[in-house]
Design a protein around this motif. Structure first.
Motif, PDB file in Angstrom:
ATOM      1  N   THR A 160       2.743   5.972  -3.552  1.00 14.69           N
ATOM      2  CA  THR A 160       2.225   5.049  -3.466  1.00 14.69           C
ATOM      3  C   THR A 160       0.843   5.699  -2.096  1.00 14.69           C
ATOM      4  O   THR A 160       1.093   6.546  -1.786  1.00 14.69           O
ATOM      5  CB  THR A 160       2.452   3.629  -2.807  1.00 14.69           C
ATOM      6  OG1 THR A 160       1.779   3.052  -2.879  1.00 14.69           O
ATOM      7  CG2 THR A 160       2.530   3.739  -1.793  1.00 14.69           C
ATOM      8  N   ASN A 161      -0.318   5.112  -3.197  1.00 17.47           N
ATOM      9  CA  ASN A 161      -1.250   4.834  -2.106  1.00 17.47           C
ATOM     10  C   ASN A 161      -1.854   4.218  -1.020  1.00 17.47           C
ATOM     11  O   ASN A 161      -2.264   4.668  -0.125  1.00 17.47           O
ATOM     12  CB  ASN A 161      -3.160   5.654  -3.185  1.00 17.47           C
ATOM     13  CG  ASN A 161      -3.359   4.251  -3.877  1.00 17.47           C
ATOM     14  OD1 ASN A 161      -2.608   3.233  -3.547  1.00 17.47           O
ATOM     15  ND2 ASN A 161      -3.678   4.646  -5.131  1.00 17.47           N
ATOM     16  N   GLY A 162      -0.769   3.145  -1.139  1.00 19.20           N
ATOM     17  CA  GLY A 162      -0.448   1.985  -0.409  1.00 19.20           C
ATOM     18  C   GLY A 162      -1.806   0.835  -0.208  1.00 19.20           C
ATOM     19  O   GLY A 162      -1.826  -0.372   0.395  1.00 19.20           O
ATOM     20  N   THR A 163      -2.578   1.113  -1.303  1.00 20.17           N
ATOM     21  CA  THR A 163      -3.230  -0.154  -1.169  1.00 20.17           C
ATOM     22  C   THR A 163      -2.778  -1.816  -2.211  1.00 20.17           C
ATOM     23  O   THR A 163      -3.324  -2.249  -1.691  1.00 20.17           O
ATOM     24  CB  THR A 163      -4.500  -0.076  -2.389  1.00 20.17           C
ATOM     25  OG1 THR A 163      -4.571   0.844  -3.397  1.00 20.17           O
ATOM     26  CG2 THR A 163      -5.500   1.670  -1.964  1.00 20.17           C
ATOM     27  N   ARG A 164      -1.774  -1.307  -2.397  1.00 16.31           N
ATOM     28  CA  ARG A 164      -1.583  -3.037  -3.100  1.00 16.31           C
ATOM     29  C   ARG A 164      -0.266  -3.250  -1.883  1.00 16.31           C
ATOM     30  O   ARG A 164       0.778  -3.948  -2.337  1.00 16.31           O
ATOM     31  CB  ARG A 164      -0.978  -2.356  -4.715  1.00 16.31           C
ATOM     32  CG  ARG A 164      -2.276  -2.189  -5.219  1.00 16.31           C
ATOM     33  CD  ARG A 164      -2.747  -3.635  -5.004  1.00 16.31           C
ATOM     34  NE  ARG A 164      -4.078  -2.907  -6.357  1.00 16.31           N
ATOM     35  CZ  ARG A 164      -4.070  -3.092  -7.416  1.00 16.31           C
ATOM     36  NH1 ARG A 164      -3.150  -4.060  -8.056  1.00 16.31           N
ATOM     37  NH2 ARG A 164      -4.717  -3.320  -8.286  1.00 16.31           N
ATOM     38  N   LEU A 165      -0.073  -2.691  -0.473  1.00 16.07           N
ATOM     39  CA  LEU A 165       0.975  -3.107  -0.692  1.00 16.07           C
ATOM     40  C   LEU A 165       1.064  -4.631   0.417  1.00 16.07           C
ATOM     41  O   LEU A 165       2.036  -4.687   0.855  1.00 16.07           O
ATOM     42  CB  LEU A 165       1.621  -2.026   0.607  1.00 16.07           C
ATOM     43  CG  LEU A 165       2.216  -0.319   0.584  1.00 16.07           C
ATOM     44  CD1 LEU A 165       2.024   0.212   1.723  1.00 16.07           C
ATOM     45  CD2 LEU A 165       3.319  -1.039  -0.048  1.00 16.07           C
ATOM     46  N   THR A 166      -0.170  -5.349   0.362  1.00 17.55           N
ATOM     47  CA  THR A 166      -0.487  -6.249   1.379  1.00 17.55           C
ATOM     48  C   THR A 166      -0.365  -7.590  -0.344  1.00 17.55           C
ATOM     49  O   THR A 166       0.060  -8.714   0.070  1.00 17.55           O
ATOM     50  CB  THR A 166      -2.104  -6.281   1.005  1.00 17.55           C
ATOM     51  OG1 THR A 166      -2.412  -6.420   0.396  1.00 17.55           O
ATOM     52  CG2 THR A 166      -2.051  -5.388   2.628  1.00 17.55           C
ATOM     53  N   SER A 167       0.062  -7.079  -1.045  1.00 24.76           N
ATOM     54  CA  SER A 167       0.514  -7.956  -1.932  1.00 24.76           C
ATOM     55  C   SER A 167       2.023  -7.905  -1.791  1.00 24.76           C
ATOM     56  O   SER A 167       2.922  -8.036  -2.009  1.00 24.76           O
ATOM     57  CB  SER A 167       0.720  -7.388  -3.421  1.00 24.76           C
ATOM     58  OG  SER A 167       1.554  -7.935  -4.595  1.00 24.76           O
ATOM     59  N   ARG A 217      -8.493  -1.239   2.661  1.00 23.69           N
ATOM     60  CA  ARG A 217      -7.200  -1.774   2.068  1.00 23.69           C
ATOM     61  C   ARG A 217      -5.448  -0.852   2.528  1.00 23.69           C
ATOM     62  O   ARG A 217      -4.708  -1.530   2.825  1.00 23.69           O
ATOM     63  CB  ARG A 217      -7.296  -1.638  -0.316  1.00 23.69           C
ATOM     64  CG  ARG A 217      -7.763  -2.977  -0.022  1.00 23.69           C
ATOM     65  CD  ARG A 217      -8.271  -2.659  -1.876  1.00 23.69           C
ATOM     66  NE  ARG A 217      -9.104  -1.575  -2.212  1.00 23.69           N
ATOM     67  CZ  ARG A 217      -8.547  -0.827  -3.219  1.00 23.69           C
ATOM     68  NH1 ARG A 217      -7.512  -1.365  -3.546  1.00 23.69           N
ATOM     69  NH2 ARG A 217      -8.929   0.131  -3.895  1.00 23.69           N
ATOM     70  N   VAL A 218      -5.989   0.646   2.469  1.00 22.50           N
ATOM     71  CA  VAL A 218      -4.850   1.494   2.488  1.00 22.50           C
ATOM     72  C   VAL A 218      -4.389   0.872   4.992  1.00 22.50           C
ATOM     73  O   VAL A 218      -2.941   0.829   4.964  1.00 22.50           O
ATOM     74  CB  VAL A 218      -5.402   2.209   2.836  1.00 22.50           C
ATOM     75  CG1 VAL A 218      -5.998   3.065   3.564  1.00 22.50           C
ATOM     76  CG2 VAL A 218      -4.145   2.848   1.862  1.00 22.50           C
ATOM     77  N   THR A 219      -4.766   0.996   5.241  1.00 25.67           N
ATOM     78  CA  THR A 219      -4.868   0.467   6.572  1.00 25.67           C
ATOM     79  C   THR A 219      -4.463  -0.952   6.443  1.00 25.67           C
ATOM     80  O   THR A 219      -3.153  -1.726   6.913  1.00 25.67           O
ATOM     81  CB  THR A 219      -6.458   0.609   7.416  1.00 25.67           C
ATOM     82  OG1 THR A 219      -6.842  -0.024   7.108  1.00 25.67           O
ATOM     83  CG2 THR A 219      -6.993   1.833   7.615  1.00 25.67           C
ATOM     84  N   ARG A 220      -4.361  -1.703   5.460  1.00 23.90           N
ATOM     85  CA  ARG A 220      -4.683  -3.501   5.900  1.00 23.90           C
ATOM     86  C   ARG A 220      -2.583  -3.028   5.088  1.00 23.90           C
ATOM     87  O   ARG A 220      -1.777  -3.692   5.511  1.00 23.90           O
ATOM     88  CB  ARG A 220      -5.236  -4.265   5.238  1.00 23.90           C
ATOM     89  CG  ARG A 220      -6.945  -4.602   5.876  1.00 23.90           C
ATOM     90  CD  ARG A 220      -6.701  -5.457   5.279  1.00 23.90           C
ATOM     91  NE  ARG A 220      -6.842  -7.003   4.527  1.00 23.90           N
ATOM     92  CZ  ARG A 220      -6.728  -7.699   3.798  1.00 23.90           C
ATOM     93  NH1 ARG A 220      -8.592  -7.569   3.432  1.00 23.90           N
ATOM     94  NH2 ARG A 220      -6.563  -8.549   3.243  1.00 23.90           N
ATOM     95  N   GLY A 221      -2.018  -2.248   4.010  1.00 24.23           N
ATOM     96  CA  GLY A 221      -1.464  -2.100   3.424  1.00 24.23           C
ATOM     97  C   GLY A 221      -0.082  -1.165   4.289  1.00 24.23           C
ATOM     98  O   GLY A 221       1.028  -1.629   4.282  1.00 24.23           O
ATOM     99  N   LEU A 222      -0.591   0.073   5.377  1.00 23.67           N
ATOM    100  CA  LEU A 222       0.579   0.160   6.246  1.00 23.67           C
ATOM    101  C   LEU A 222       0.616  -0.721   7.309  1.00 23.67           C
ATOM    102  O   LEU A 222       1.764  -0.659   7.571  1.00 23.67           O
ATOM    103  CB  LEU A 222      -0.804   0.812   6.602  1.00 23.67           C
ATOM    104  CG  LEU A 222      -0.367   2.698   5.842  1.00 23.67           C
ATOM    105  CD1 LEU A 222      -0.836   3.841   6.376  1.00 23.67           C
ATOM    106  CD2 LEU A 222       0.480   3.148   5.693  1.00 23.67           C
ATOM    107  N   ALA A 223      -0.274  -1.973   7.600  1.00 28.15           N
ATOM    108  CA  ALA A 223       0.232  -2.566   8.544  1.00 28.15           C
ATOM    109  C   ALA A 223       1.376  -3.295   7.643  1.00 28.15           C
ATOM    110  O   ALA A 223       1.936  -3.857   8.272  1.00 28.15           O
ATOM    111  CB  ALA A 223      -1.044  -3.468   9.301  1.00 28.15           C
ATOM    112  N   ALA A 224       1.322  -4.175   6.508  1.00 33.00           N
ATOM    113  CA  ALA A 224       1.892  -5.117   5.590  1.00 33.00           C
ATOM    114  C   ALA A 224       2.997  -4.568   6.047  1.00 33.00           C
ATOM    115  O   ALA A 224       4.242  -5.079   6.341  1.00 33.00           O
ATOM    116  CB  ALA A 224       1.527  -5.846   4.607  1.00 33.00           C
ATOM    117  N   GLY A 225       2.754  -3.054   5.564  1.00 36.17           N
ATOM    118  CA  GLY A 225       4.815  -2.178   4.968  1.00 36.17           C
ATOM    119  C   GLY A 225       4.813  -1.747   6.497  1.00 36.17           C
ATOM    120  O   GLY A 225       6.409  -2.175   6.785  1.00 36.17           O
TER     121      GLY A 225
END
Length: 373
Positions: free
Chosen positions: A158-165, A204-212
């Motif tokens: 993934t590119n990680g942009t949706r990991l906050t969903s 979006r990707v940095t927030r996604g990584l933090a969420a992951g």
């Protein structure tokens, strides 16, 4: 929901835990014992409860085998690994992408379910779900859950942009992959957004990584190093270290799957790393790739001959090994080459480079060896 998977794997047997890469090798007699106990109501045997506690720190006693262990049948076809492009569409537009034109098309929900059953019947134990961007597919969560329920070990690219969903996070935590690999394209918003041609992508990707990380997902970073972001290479490594995520760097850009050269312009010659000598692979024999329409090929690169699994079913895979053998022959531009034993790319990939009219030194030994073939 099962805690463990017991399965044939190539010429052996293994016990695996969903969401974890470590496994336990089994003698055949132990696998047969589990299979025979599955429908009898017997509890998990002591030898497995001890092994599971030692390997993964879990307690599967005194549960019945049928509740704790998913038993995989011996496959008729030995394709133990597969990659699946759930779609080719993406929410980013990176110049380096080997997919070229990224179209939002593919199987509907019912088709995806049928495809996963076919892959199960083919013997697929290790499944990589990729794209395009896999997480934007409306059927991703259901597909990930079904693959898990069928006893597959899943990796997600993934590119990680949706990991906050919340929906995505719930899917990835309840049907836990053994790895979630996130591609990283820079260390600042200016570079990242320019590289992906999408404003706000870095945020979006940095927030996604933090969420992951917070969700405890088994993350790994793929650091994509190109001419456009190479000046931030050290900072990309620093991001990975700060987040505590292991990473691997990628410096070689490939032509598109259509043989186009547009992706090659992003490559940074100064950062290319030496490739290991190509000594063969199991593509088409124990590994296969499937595109969004359910068409199987030997791998992501060798797509010249595909098998329509939706029309032929699992039986169509009986031809895949012979197709792979034909595509791996060194024909065309490499015919008669005296340096073929030193190649760092396979014949299907070399063909893509030739179609793209790529500089010889990006994929061939002639320039380094001073030999004209």
């Amino acid at each position: 929901m099962h805690d463990l998977i017991a399965s044939p794997f190539l010429n052996s047997f293994v016990v695996l835990r969903p969401g974890r890469l470590e496994g336990i090798a089994l003698p055949e007699r132990r696998f047969r014992e589990l299979a025979q106990s599955h429908g009898s109501g017997l509890a998990v045997p002591l030898w497995l409860t001890d092994a599971a506690r030692s390997r993964w720190g879990i307690d599967v006693a005194p549960r019945p085998v049928s509740h704790a262990v998913h038993i995989r049948d011996a496959p008729v076809y030995g394709h133990s690994r597969a990659s699946w492009e759930i779609n080719l569409g993406c929410d980013l537009d990176c110049e380096h992408c080997y997919l070229g034109e990224k179209r939002f098309a593919g199987l509907d929900a019912e088709g995806k379910q049928r495809l996963l059953l076919i892959l199960r019947d083919a013997g697929v134990l290790w499944l990589q779900i990729t794209g395009g961007e896999a997480l934007i597919n409306p059927h991703f969560a259901a597909s990930c859950r079904l693959a898990h329920d069928l006893g597959m070990m899943v990796e997600v690219l993934t590119n990680g942009t949706r990991l906050t969903s919340p929906t995505i996070l719930e899917s990835l935590t309840t049907s836990r992959p053994y790895r979630v690999t996130v591609s990283l394209y820079g260390a600042t918003a200016e570079t990242y957004d320019s590289f992906t041609r999408r404003r706000g992508a870095f945020r979006r990707v940095t927030r996604g990584l933090a969420a992951g990380v917070e969700a405890g997902l088994p993350l790994r970073l793929a650091l994509i190093v190109t001419a456009q972001n190479a000046h931030e290479n050290d900072r990309m490594r620093g991001m990975a270290d700060e987040l505590g995520i292991p990473y691997k760097e990628y410096t070689h850009m490939s032509p598109t799957i259509y043989g186009g050269a547009e992706s090659l312009a992003s490559q940074s010659p100064a950062h290319l790393k030496a490739l290991e000598r190509f000594t063969g692979c199991n593509a088409g024999h124990t590994f296969l790739h499937v595109d969004p329409h359910g068409r199987a090929s030997m791998c992501k690169v060798g797509r010249d001959e595909q098998i329509d699994l939706m029309a032929e079913g699992v039986e169509g895979l009986v031809r895949l090994g012979a197709i792979a053998d034909r595509l791996m022959l060194r024909t065309g531009g490499c015919s008669g080459c005296r340096l073929s034993g030193l190649c760092s790319v396979c014949r299907p990939l070399a063909k893509r480079y030739q179609e793209a009219k790529a500089p010889l030194n990006t994929y061939c030994q002639h320039e380094q060896k001073g030999d004209s073939g």
